[in-house]
Design a protein around this motif. Structure first.
Motif, mmCIF file in Angstrom:
data_model
loop_
_atom_site.group_PDB
_atom_site.id
_atom_site.type_symbol
_atom_site.label_atom_id
_atom_site.label_comp_id
_atom_site.label_asym_id
_atom_site.label_seq_id
_atom_site.Cartn_x
_atom_site.Cartn_y
_atom_site.Cartn_z
ATOM 1 N N GLU A 1 -50.670 43.644 5.321
ATOM 2 C CA GLU A 1 -49.249 43.357 5.152
ATOM 3 C C GLU A 1 -48.644 42.811 6.443
ATOM 4 O O GLU A 1 -47.855 41.867 6.426
ATOM 5 N N PRO B 1 -50.072 38.962 9.536
ATOM 6 C CA PRO B 1 -49.522 37.641 9.884
ATOM 7 C C PRO B 1 -48.537 37.653 11.047
ATOM 8 O O PRO B 1 -48.309 36.610 11.669
ATOM 9 N N ALA C 1 -44.744 34.720 4.805
ATOM 10 C CA ALA C 1 -45.933 35.514 4.482
ATOM 11 C C ALA C 1 -45.584 36.989 4.340
ATOM 12 O O ALA C 1 -46.168 37.712 3.514
ATOM 13 N N SER D 1 -44.909 38.937 0.294
ATOM 14 C CA SER D 1 -45.677 40.141 -0.028
ATOM 15 C C SER D 1 -44.734 41.294 -0.362
ATOM 16 O O SER D 1 -45.008 42.094 -1.272
ATOM 17 N N SER E 1 -57.020 38.412 -2.287
ATOM 18 C CA SER E 1 -55.950 37.963 -1.393
ATOM 19 C C SER E 1 -56.509 37.500 -0.057
ATOM 20 O O SER E 1 -56.139 36.434 0.451
ATOM 21 N N SER E 2 -57.407 38.289 0.527
ATOM 22 C CA SER E 2 -57.999 37.923 1.818
ATOM 23 C C SER E 2 -58.736 36.591 1.732
ATOM 24 O O SER E 2 -58.617 35.733 2.616
ATOM 25 N N VAL F 1 -56.202 33.595 1.283
ATOM 26 C CA VAL F 1 -55.516 33.259 2.532
ATOM 27 C C VAL F 1 -56.476 32.579 3.501
ATOM 28 O O VAL F 1 -56.149 31.564 4.120
ATOM 29 N N LEU G 1 -49.403 31.201 0.283
ATOM 30 C CA LEU G 1 -48.380 32.106 -0.243
ATOM 31 C C LEU G 1 -48.868 32.833 -1.500
ATOM 32 O O LEU G 1 -48.516 33.996 -1.720
ATOM 33 N N ARG H 1 -50.798 35.648 -0.267
ATOM 34 C CA ARG H 1 -49.915 36.702 0.247
ATOM 35 C C ARG H 1 -49.214 37.451 -0.896
ATOM 36 O O ARG H 1 -48.929 38.629 -0.775
ATOM 37 N N SER H 2 -48.936 36.771 -1.986
ATOM 38 C CA SER H 2 -48.339 37.457 -3.131
ATOM 39 C C SER H 2 -49.310 38.484 -3.710
ATOM 40 O O SER H 2 -48.905 39.554 -4.179
ATOM 41 N N VAL I 1 -51.546 40.294 -2.059
ATOM 42 C CA VAL I 1 -51.543 41.517 -1.262
ATOM 43 C C VAL I 1 -50.296 42.342 -1.583
ATOM 44 O O VAL I 1 -50.336 43.582 -1.587
ATOM 45 N N PHE J 1 -58.659 36.835 8.726
ATOM 46 C CA PHE J 1 -58.412 37.301 7.368
ATOM 47 C C PHE J 1 -59.720 37.459 6.594
ATOM 48 O O PHE J 1 -59.870 38.390 5.793
#
Length: 395
Positions: free
Chosen positions: A37, A40, A61, A65, A99-100, A103, A113, A116-117, A119, A178
């Protein structure tokens, strides 16, 4: 008969060990959730440069999240109400790994993005279930200890995320930083498969039930106290770096050590809050925000003095990091049969409080000066202590 008793005792010990292993593996998940979280924050400049956006845009970012965490905390459990909770945790962990990867491999800012959503979905979904799951893994008397162990992952992440992200970003680049979290997430997923027991869904969660909890006056007062505590805490914490640079006059290396001390204080606070909450919950609910209010005022008075400020910030970490443990323990006592619904509402409230603290603190910091942000924190934390006293006694 003695042989049967011995076998039963051995079975109980093995079952208890397995359940504590399950709590520990969930603590690794919280470490990843919180670390990702805030990762970034220390990588905004290279992210912005590589994706051809401004640093302000790269800051989305964090925002995106948070937005998805709020939405998932309110609606995720309702959508997955009939699914075994073990499967839901595995799902959220898999989403975290996705997510990782999204990104790390993002070819443009839009895909970044989207990653990031994802996560945010994991954060809101898991945290809203966490207390309910721990209540099924740990005995009633051990629940505060289990919550503290889970929050230990959070404390470690808050200590390590920024400096480790900055170090790895310079060493291997932000994308690989990441990417490194993906195999850790896969390891967490495998561990969960091995130790998490099946936890069939026990209730039908709905948004109406979630907001209906606010008709419980004690619960509503407790949620108000929680909101004030997190708004006040974040109104100050988010603006510590400009305070330490501009008021205390610390250089970057010294500043990093002071922030590390703050994190170490948080680890110490998390290590003892489980025992305190189990025996003196009301004292924890009232004492933590009250102590933070006093510390905020002392920072206003003693901000120019580096050694004193560093000591105060260690204490700030000690009293601020255990706040979620205290309020989750209280929630388990007040609405023990509706922890999934209550957890969803609490997570949404905390995420909004973080955003609210950042917004209100930023306006005051720019318009009236740094001291006004710290004073706001003291006032809000005092209000939280007062409401906590009411909610704690009613509970």
């Amino acid at each position: 008969m003695s042989i049967e008793l011995t076998l039963n005792e051995t079975s109980l010990r093995e079952d208890a060990a397995t359940r504590w292993s399950a709590v520990t593996c969930l603590s690794l998940l919280t470490f990843l959730l919180v670390g990702l979280e805030f990762l970034p924050v220390s990588l905004l400049t290279p992210i912005a440069r590589d994706l051809s956006v401004s640093e302000g845009q790269a800051g989305l970012a964090i925002t995106v999240s948070g937005v998805f965490a709020v939405v998932t905390s309110l609606f995720g459990n309702a959508l997955l109400a009939k699914i075994d909770r073990r499967s839901v945790v595995l799902l959220y962990t898999a989403v975290l790994v996705a997510s990782s990867l999204a990104v790390a491999l993002a070819p443009n800012f839009l895909v970044f993005l989207v990653g990031r959503s994802l996560v945010g979905v994991s954060i809101g979904g898991f945290w809203s279930l966490s207390t309910a799951i721990l209540a099924r893994l740990a005995a009633d008397r051990d629940l505060p200890k289990a919550i503290a162990l889970l929050q230990g992952g959070t404390a470690f992440a808050l200590v390590l995320a920024a400096p480790l992200g900055s170090f790895l970003g310079g060493l291997i680049g932000w994308r690989d930083t990441f990417f490194v979290t993906a195999p850790i997430g896969i390891a967490a997923l495998v561990w969960q498969l091995a130790v998490l027991p099946r936890m069939p869904a026990t209730s039908s969660v709905s948004v109406a039930v979630i907001f209906g909890l606010l008709r419980n006056r004690t619960f509503a007062i407790g949620m108000a106290a929680t909101g004030l505590a997190f708004i006040g805490q974040n109104a100050l914490s988010i603006y510590l770096r400009p305070f330490l640079e501009g008021v205390t006059g610390l250089e970057l290396n010294v500043l990093s050590m002071v922030l590390l001390g703050l994190g170490a204080g948080g680890l110490a606070g998390t290590s003892v809050i489980g025992f305190v909450a189990r025996r003196h919950l009301l004292l924890a609910l009232v004492g933590l925000p009250a102590a933070l209010a006093v510390l905020a005022l002392l920072l206003i008075a003693l901000g120019p003095f580096a050694a004193l400020t560093a000591s105060l910030l260690v204490m700030w970490g000690f009293f601020s990091t255990p706040l979620p443990v205290a309020w989750n323990t209280w929630m388990a006592a007040v609405v023990p049969g509706e922890l999934e619904e209550a957890g969803g509402l609490q997570v949404a409230l905390i995420q909004l409080a973080i955003a609210g603290g950042a917004f209100a603190g930023g306006i005051l910091f720019d318009s009236a000066g740094w001291w006004s942000t710290f004073l706001l924190a003291a006032v809000l934390l005092t209000g939280s202590a007062v409401l906590a006293a009411i909610a704690g006694r009613r509970a």
